[in-house]
Design a protein around this motif. Structure first.
Motif, mmCIF file in Angstrom:
data_model
loop_
_atom_site.group_PDB
_atom_site.id
_atom_site.type_symbol
_atom_site.label_atom_id
_atom_site.label_comp_id
_atom_site.label_asym_id
_atom_site.label_seq_id
_atom_site.Cartn_x
_atom_site.Cartn_y
_atom_site.Cartn_z
ATOM 1 N N PHE A 196 31.845 35.443 40.473
ATOM 2 C CA PHE A 196 31.057 36.718 40.919
ATOM 3 C C PHE A 196 32.890 36.442 41.931
ATOM 4 C CE2 PHE A 196 26.297 36.757 40.860
ATOM 5 C CZ PHE A 196 26.757 37.771 39.337
ATOM 6 N N GLU A 211 27.808 33.775 37.493
ATOM 7 C CA GLU A 211 28.316 32.897 39.035
ATOM 8 C C GLU A 211 29.184 32.535 39.080
ATOM 9 O OE1 GLU A 211 24.190 32.339 41.478
ATOM 10 O OE2 GLU A 211 23.880 30.966 39.829
ATOM 11 N N TRP A 240 33.133 39.400 36.541
ATOM 12 C CA TRP A 240 31.876 39.465 36.766
ATOM 13 C C TRP A 240 31.206 41.201 35.559
ATOM 14 C CZ3 TRP A 240 30.652 43.945 39.521
ATOM 15 C CH2 TRP A 240 31.411 44.212 40.372
#
Length: 933
Positions: free
Chosen positions: A722, A719, A712
């Protein structure tokens, strides 16, 4: 008779202490929150418990916003209902603003009111350069926040952000200018508490007991706690060191996972065989947390405090059933609770907005990572212990016999004379200088261990000097502290005192450290500090450093020891070489002094897996030169685990194999011919990529951006990255996925971003933004070059990195969909500080419009020093061009060269078809262009 009985008891006690089975992690040997009064008190506070308000707000002569925090007396109160703050003296609050949008908040007792004890503020962490960037506030504006009765004070941070001191209720937060969206805040939930100094009342007992140890606590409770909120965050990370996931799991609130009901503990401890997936604290402490979210980006919070700290990550619904605290902005956020036993509030708010921005802002406060010597970035071979000089030479020759490069051979405590540091066992190591010089002839180096516990022996010169000069830490009775460690009865040098640190540094001179040479470097272990018979295997909290209690500075002790050792190597007579010192304990600022490793891990798959988030987390806090013991310190790894560990460890910033003395020997050639071949190839991978790694270490040295990065950090809006801490980026170009299960047949790899990725083994192309399933191969762990990047390599294999100095370079160009790519290469002499005066080469490579261009990326420094090299480019590998491409033109030489099919690497069996320009013979340090025809 009594003397002999005591002697027998002590010998038996020491034997028990050094038994690994005794030291394996046992939960009940360490305090939990309920057994830690300050943590228990802080955790029991309810939202809104803080009753402080800010008054007398003004701008000081130093250009700071200052205020007093006093308790607000509720209307119609009854005496028994008054909050505890009412009877306290005012606290002094100072808000300072610095360049790069950094807000600093200090809260302490008002010294003009003569508190019984001055609280400890940690010295020698914040760098002078940061202090020189302070912005002097000329004025402050006032405004009403939401429906507050009174005003709040607003200060300018930069063109995008403002700092706000909310007067009633007391709160500090940073917000975006214009839209008022919050970035991060303190005391939004009203959990702030500051236990002030006071006199003991008659009959009051301040002592604390744990497992037979008594903490006298002569100054009573001094704890501080408060909540910090990160807005727009999907997760928080940081606060090493813990053996757990990169994204920190909630420790309080509904649905807390098994094993995570305790806060994350920051208290440097010697923990043998620590368990993965736990919030338990380990060897180092950095109270710095970074948040990240897809919508807002990143922010960070740092509390400069060296006392024990406990931090809760508060899960969603943690305050369910409580009266909601009034907030002007109701948006997604992550709340945290910070608790410390002592110290002051000295907190820093970092606004980001990108993850690299937050890391840059943090190292702007605590200092840039040191630039290592080139040899230190290569492979290290260590064991507790190589027995004698014959063993050393035997291991060294076996590396050559098996064509395996290495740069450093390490010696643990058994090389000393009776565990007296700065000495040699004269029977086992009779000729230490000759031994080191023979390794140096091959370009190799040696590291010896120097720990902080000093053997209490009147015939030992270090002990005699320290004792006579009063250089030891004292116990609560003001006598030299006497604890047990490897030598038996030991005392500990008081490294907080700069005068004593200078004395220690002098011990590394060639005159004082007899038998040392310029090729010898140092390893600091056990510097938490470890005390075998102390509470929680460390020093008692009421021990004394001058007038400072150990409880106030515990987490910084190893940092000061590391600092003194590093300065000792700088003071050696050989002058200008950069020091290499490995430390187990660490603290903010450690990145300025050397490398760190993750301590006494175990030879199992879970420890292999958790090594990645541990190293990534350290990198987020500026400590980029990190690694884990390859193979596991404890236990005997099966060959497949050892091979997988080498294949992953080849990408650690610090690449060292290490093992406990009770394990079987595990040098790379002891596991059969095939496994030797696989380990050799893994180590060769590291040496091949040394130019790339060294360039990344320079980037870390300049910007703080770590060598190993979470996905990230490079793909902050994706996403899917993450919660992924099984794969990582090496710089911005290379993605590596570990293999963490035995006899795995397939592995799923997520390749982020919109661009393609090239398999580093085959050159095959894979689409980004999706997950791919790959067959697991025994030859390597999956690794991929990002499209749009150029990576430098050296493909000739030598005995050590120093013997590669004049070898030619290979450039691997991975084109993106626009047929473009960029990359960099940094070169200096690999050892001195001359690079700080301009003596380096920094090249920028760019492929665009069918041309590869090499240009100078180093700023011109008038009168600066120069570094030169005769190295050339031997090969250029092109990924992503049409196979029909046949030739290229080199300018300005006007030389035509052929483009042919060729292997991606020179390894046996690794021969996919890619485009290659062989022997263009271009000087790496010069400007040139290659035009594809």
């Amino acid at each position: 008779m009594k003397t002999s009985v005591n002697l027998i008891f002590n010998v038996v006690f020491l034997v028990l202490l050094i038994s690994p089975s005794v030291f394996s992690w046992k939960k009940d040997e360490f305090r939990n929150c309920n057994q830690t009064p300050f943590c228990k008190r802080a955790r029991s506070r309810k939202p809104g418990a803080c009753n402080l308000i800010a008054t007398d707000v003004s701008i000081s002569d130093d250009g700071d916003l200052i205020a007093k925090l006093i308790a607000k007396i509720p209307e119609n109160n009854e005496a028994q209902d008054l909050p505890t703050e009412v009877n306290s003296k005012p606290l002094l609050l100072v808000v300072s603003v610095y360049q790069d949008g950094i807000l600093r908040l200090k809260i302490d007792e008002d010294q003009s009111l003569n508190p019984p004890k001055k609280r400890f503020e940690v010295p020698d962490v914040i760098i002078d350069e940061f202090l020189s960037k302070k912005l002097y506030l000329q004025r402050l504006s006032e405004e009403k926040i939401d429906n507050d009765v009174g005003f709040s004070s607003v200060v300018y941070l930069d063109n995008d952000y403002e700092g706000v001191l909310r007067h009633d209720p007391f709160e500090v937060f940073v917000r975006e200018r214009g839209n008022g969206k919050r970035v991060l805040s303190m005391n939004s939930n009203g959990l702030f508490d500051f236990e002030q100094s006071r006199e003991k009342t008659e009959g009051e007992d301040w002592e604390e007991k744990f497992r037979g140890h008594t903490d006298t606590r002569p100054y009573g409770p001094h704890s501080i706690s408060f909540d910090v909120s990160f807005y727009g965050a999907d997760f928080v990370s940081g606060i090493p060191e813990h053996a757990t996931s990169l994204a920190l799991k909630p420790t309080s609130g509904p649905g807390v996972e098994d094993g995570f009901s305790e806060p994350y503990r920051l208290f440097n401890l010697d923990v043998f065989e620590y368990i993965p997936e736990s919030p338990f604290g380990l060897y180092g402490s950095v109270p710095f947390m970074i948040s990240h979210g897809k919508a807002r980006g990143s922010s960070g919070f740092f509390w400069l405090n060296a006392a024990e700290m406990q931090i809760d990550v508060l899960g969603s619904g943690w305050n369910a059933g409580e009266e909601k605290i009034k907030s002007p902005v109701d948006e997604k956020r992550i709340d945290t609770l910070w608790m410390s036993e002592a110290g002051v509030v000295d907190a820093f708010f970092f606004v980001g907005p990108g993850p690299k921005d937050v890391v840059r802002q943090y190292i702007g406060v605590t200092g840039r990572p040191a630039m290592p010597q080139l040899f230190a970035t290569a492979y290290h071979q260590c064991r507790w212990n190589y027995r004698d000089e014959e063993d050393v030479f035997g291991v060294d020759s076996k590396f050559d016999e098996h064509d395996i490069p290495y740069d450093v051979l390490w010696l643990d405590i058994e090389h000393t004379d009776g565990k007296r540091y700065f000495t040699w066992d004269k029977l086992l190591f009779p000729n230490p200088k000759e031994m080191q010089n023979k390794l140096a002839e091959k370009g190799r180096h040696m590291v010896t261990i120097v720990d902080p516990h000093i053997k209490r022996d009147e015939n030992y010169h270090i002990h005699k000097e320290a004792s006579n000069n009063g250089y030891y830490v004292k116990d609560a009775s003001n006598r030299d502290f006497d604890g047990w460690c490897w030598p038996g009865s030991s005392s500990y040098v008081d490294m907080v005192n700069p005068e004593i640190r200078n004395w220690w540094a002098d011990k590394f001179s060639y005159i004082n450290y007899v038998g040392s040479t310029p090729s010898l470097y140092i390893w600091n272990d056990m510097n938490e500090p470890s005390v075998f018979n102390g509470p929680e295997v460390t020093m008692p909290r009421d021990a004394l450093h001058g007038g400072i209690e150990h409880r106030e500075l515990h987490n910084a002790y190893g940092y000061y020891f590391h600092m003194a050792t590093s300065n000792g190597l700088l003071k050696r007579e050989n002058g200008n070489d950069r020091p290499f010192v490995l430390s187990r304990a660490f603290f903010p600022g450690t990145q300025r002094y050397g490398a760190v490793w993750t301590g006494d891990n175990t030879a199992d798959w879970d420890h292999l897996r958790v090594s990645v988030p541990m190293i990534l987390t350290l990198g987020l806090t500026g400590i980029s030169f990190t690694g884990a013991d390859v193979g596991g310190f404890f236990g005997n790894p099966e060959p497949d685990l050892l091979v997988r560990w080498y294949q992953l460890g080849a990408y650690y910033p610090f690449f060292r194999a290490h093992a406990h003395q009770d394990t079987r020997r595990r040098e790379p050639w002891l596991f059969g011919e095939r496994n030797t071949e696989l380990i050799r190839e893994a180590i060769h991978t590291r040496y091949m990529f040394l130019p790339y790694f060294y360039t990344l270490f320079r980037e870390a040295n300049v910007t703080g951006t770590p060598v190993l990065r979470p996905l990230w950090m490079e793909f902050p809006a994706d996403e899917e990255t993450f919660s992924n801490d099984e794969a990582f980026m090496v710089g911005n170009s290379l993605l590596v996925q570990g293999i963490y299960t035995q006899r795995a047949n397939h592995v799923s790899v997520y390749l982020p971003g919109e661009q393609s990725w090239y398999d580093m083994r085959t050159g095959a192309t894979y689409k980004g933004g999706k997950r791919h399933k790959f067959e697991v191969l025994e030859e390597s762990v999956p690794s991929f070059q990002r499209a749009g990047t150029i990576m430098p390599r050296k493909d000739r294999f030598r005995r050590s990195s120093t013997q590669m100095e004049k070898d030619p370079y290979t450039l691997v160009i991975a084109l993106n969909s626009s047929k473009e790519a960029e990359g960099e290469l940094y070169i200096d002499d690999g050892k001195s500080f001359e690079f700080e005066h301009g003596a380096y080469i920094h090249r920028h490579f760019k492929f665009s419009n069918g041309k590869l261009t090499s240009s100078n990326a180093a700023p011109y420094a008038a009168g600066g020093k120069r570094f030169s090299t005769e190295c050339i480019v031997e090969r250029i590998i092109l990924l992503g061009l049409s196979p029909a491409t046949k030739s290229a033109l080199i300018e300005p030489a006007n030389q035509k060269v052929e483009i042919e099919l060729g292997p991606l690497t020179l390894r046996p069996g690794w021969s996919p078809s890619v485009l290659t320009i062989r022997k263009p013979n271009l000087r790496i340090a010069e400007d040139w262009t290659i035009k594809i025809l």
